[in-house]
Motif scaffolding. Structure first.
Motif, PDB file in Angstrom:
ATOM      1  N   ASN A  11       0.868  -1.177   0.000  1.00  0.00           N
ATOM      2  CA  ASN A  11       0.000   0.000   0.000  1.00  0.00           C
ATOM      3  C   ASN A  11       0.901   1.222   0.000  1.00  0.00           C
ATOM      4  O   ASN A  11       1.553   1.512   0.997  1.00  0.00           O
ATOM      5  CB  ASN A  11      -0.891   0.004   1.251  1.00  0.00           C
ATOM      6  CG  ASN A  11      -1.972  -1.041   1.170  1.00  0.00           C
ATOM      7  OD1 ASN A  11      -2.734  -1.086   0.227  1.00  0.00           O
ATOM      8  ND2 ASN A  11      -2.035  -1.894   2.182  1.00  0.00           N
ATOM      9  N   ASN A  12       0.926   1.928  -1.126  1.00  0.00           N
ATOM     10  CA  ASN A  12       1.870   3.030  -1.271  1.00  0.00           C
ATOM     11  C   ASN A  12       1.217   4.284  -1.852  1.00  0.00           C
ATOM     12  O   ASN A  12       1.900   5.149  -2.354  1.00  0.00           O
ATOM     13  CB  ASN A  12       3.039   2.574  -2.159  1.00  0.00           C
ATOM     14  CG  ASN A  12       4.193   3.539  -2.129  1.00  0.00           C
ATOM     15  OD1 ASN A  12       4.542   4.059  -1.081  1.00  0.00           O
ATOM     16  ND2 ASN A  12       4.779   3.799  -3.285  1.00  0.00           N
ATOM     17  N   ALA A  13      -0.092   4.389  -1.804  1.00  0.00           N
ATOM     18  CA  ALA A  13      -0.763   5.590  -2.310  1.00  0.00           C
ATOM     19  C   ALA A  13      -0.679   6.693  -1.275  1.00  0.00           C
ATOM     20  O   ALA A  13      -0.725   6.437  -0.074  1.00  0.00           O
ATOM     21  CB  ALA A  13      -2.221   5.282  -2.630  1.00  0.00           C
ATOM     22  N   GLY A  14      -0.568   7.908  -1.725  1.00  0.00           N
ATOM     23  CA  GLY A  14      -0.557   9.016  -0.777  1.00  0.00           C
ATOM     24  C   GLY A  14      -0.587  10.356  -1.470  1.00  0.00           C
ATOM     25  O   GLY A  14      -0.125  10.502  -2.598  1.00  0.00           O
ATOM     26  N   ILE A  15      -1.142  11.314  -0.768  1.00  0.00           N
ATOM     27  CA  ILE A  15      -1.125  12.704  -1.204  1.00  0.00           C
ATOM     28  C   ILE A  15      -0.587  13.538  -0.048  1.00  0.00           C
ATOM     29  O   ILE A  15      -0.517  13.066   1.087  1.00  0.00           O
ATOM     30  CB  ILE A  15      -2.523  13.204  -1.629  1.00  0.00           C
ATOM     31  CG1 ILE A  15      -3.536  13.085  -0.475  1.00  0.00           C
ATOM     32  CG2 ILE A  15      -2.999  12.469  -2.874  1.00  0.00           C
ATOM     33  CD1 ILE A  15      -4.883  13.721  -0.753  1.00  0.00           C
ATOM     34  N   LEU A  16      -0.237  14.762  -0.353  1.00  0.00           N
ATOM     35  CA  LEU A  16       0.276  15.645   0.692  1.00  0.00           C
ATOM     36  C   LEU A  16      -0.134  17.071   0.369  1.00  0.00           C
ATOM     37  O   LEU A  16       0.142  17.569  -0.722  1.00  0.00           O
ATOM     38  CB  LEU A  16       1.803  15.544   0.782  1.00  0.00           C
ATOM     39  CG  LEU A  16       2.474  16.344   1.880  1.00  0.00           C
ATOM     40  CD1 LEU A  16       2.003  15.887   3.257  1.00  0.00           C
ATOM     41  CD2 LEU A  16       3.980  16.212   1.775  1.00  0.00           C
ATOM     42  N   THR A  17      -0.832  17.688   1.298  1.00  0.00           N
ATOM     43  CA  THR A  17      -1.183  19.100   1.207  1.00  0.00           C
ATOM     44  C   THR A  17      -0.859  19.738   2.548  1.00  0.00           C
ATOM     45  O   THR A  17      -0.763  19.054   3.557  1.00  0.00           O
ATOM     46  CB  THR A  17      -2.684  19.290   0.881  1.00  0.00           C
ATOM     47  OG1 THR A  17      -3.465  18.638   1.890  1.00  0.00           O
ATOM     48  CG2 THR A  17      -3.033  18.715  -0.481  1.00  0.00           C
ATOM     49  N   GLN A  18      -0.693  21.039   2.535  1.00  0.00           N
ATOM     50  CA  GLN A  18      -0.384  21.777   3.761  1.00  0.00           C
ATOM     51  C   GLN A  18      -1.546  22.694   4.117  1.00  0.00           C
ATOM     52  O   GLN A  18      -2.131  23.329   3.235  1.00  0.00           O
ATOM     53  CB  GLN A  18       0.856  22.654   3.560  1.00  0.00           C
ATOM     54  CG  GLN A  18       2.154  21.901   3.511  1.00  0.00           C
ATOM     55  CD  GLN A  18       3.308  22.848   3.262  1.00  0.00           C
ATOM     56  OE1 GLN A  18       3.663  23.096   2.120  1.00  0.00           O
ATOM     57  NE2 GLN A  18       3.893  23.380   4.327  1.00  0.00           N
TER      58      GLN A  18
END
Length: 171
Positions: A11-18
Motif C-alpha cells: 500500500n503506497n498511495a498518498g497525497i500531501l497538502t499543507q
C-alpha cells in the motif's frame, strides 16, 4: 498469463497538502483520510482472505515518520499516517496465525514528486531538524520493502514500523 496467488500487498498511495488546522476545510481533511488511510483498509480487506487461504502473505504499508511525531501544517496527513501505523498493528495481530505479516515503512522526506510540492520554507526547516541533513532518495527506501517482502517461508518481522528517515524519528 494468469496468477493464482496474492503473495505481497504494498500500500503506497498518498497525497500531501499543507494547511493550518484553523484554515483546513472538511473536504481537505476527508480527501487526505480517503487517499492515505481508507485506501489501505480497502486493499487490505480485499487481499487478506486470499492470503488466509494460502496461509501466507506479506502486507507492507508505506506510512510516514510524521505519523509518529506529527507535523506543523500537516495535521490531516499525520493523522492519516498514524492511522496506517495503528491499522498495521491490528492486522498483524489478526493475521499472524495464518502466516501473514503486516509492517510499515515510515520514511522521512524523500525526494519525490509529492515532496516537491511542499513549500521551500518547510523543506529548509525540515532539513535542519534531521541528523543526516538531507532528504532520502527512493532507492534508499526500496531495500526496506524488499527485505520485508523476502523469504516467503518465514519472516518474523510483523507489526513493525521501520523508519528510513535520516534520523528524524529514533526509536
Amino acid at each position: 498469463m494468469r496468477f493464482d496467488r496474492i503473495d505481497i500487498l504494498v500500500n503506497n498511495a498518498g497525497i500531501l497538502t499543507q494547511s493550518l488546522i484553523q484554515e483546513m476545510s472538511v473536504e481537505v481533511w476527508d480527501r487526505m483520510i480517503e487517499v492515505d488511510l481508507k485506501s489501505v483498509f480497502l486493499t487490505t480487506r480485499y487481499v487478506v482472505p486470499y492470503m488466509i487461504s494460502q496461509k501466507n502473505g506479506r502486507i507492507i504499508n508505506t506510512s510516514s515518520q510524521l505519523g509518529q511525531k506529527g507535523g506543523a501544517e500537516l495535521s490531516h496527513y499525520a493523522a492519516a499516517e498514524a492511522g496506517v501505523i495503528g491499522f498495521k498493528k491490528s492486522i498483524a495481530l489478526e493475521s499472524g496465525q495464518y502466516g501473514i505479516t503486516a509492517n510499515c515503512i515510515a520514511p522521512g522526506p524523500v525526494e519525490t514528486e509529492m515532496v516537491a510540492g511542499i513549500s521551500e520554507e518547510w523543506k529548509i526547516q525540515k532539513r535542519s531538524e534531521l541528523a543526516i541533513p538531507r532528504f532520502g532518495k527512493p532507492e534508499e527506501v526500496a531495500p526496506t520493502a524488499v527485505m520485508l517482502a523476502a523469504n516467503p517461508d518465514g519472516n518474523i518481522y510483523t507489526g513493525q514500523t521501520l523508519g528510513p528517515n535520516s534520523g528524524d524519528v529514533m526509536i
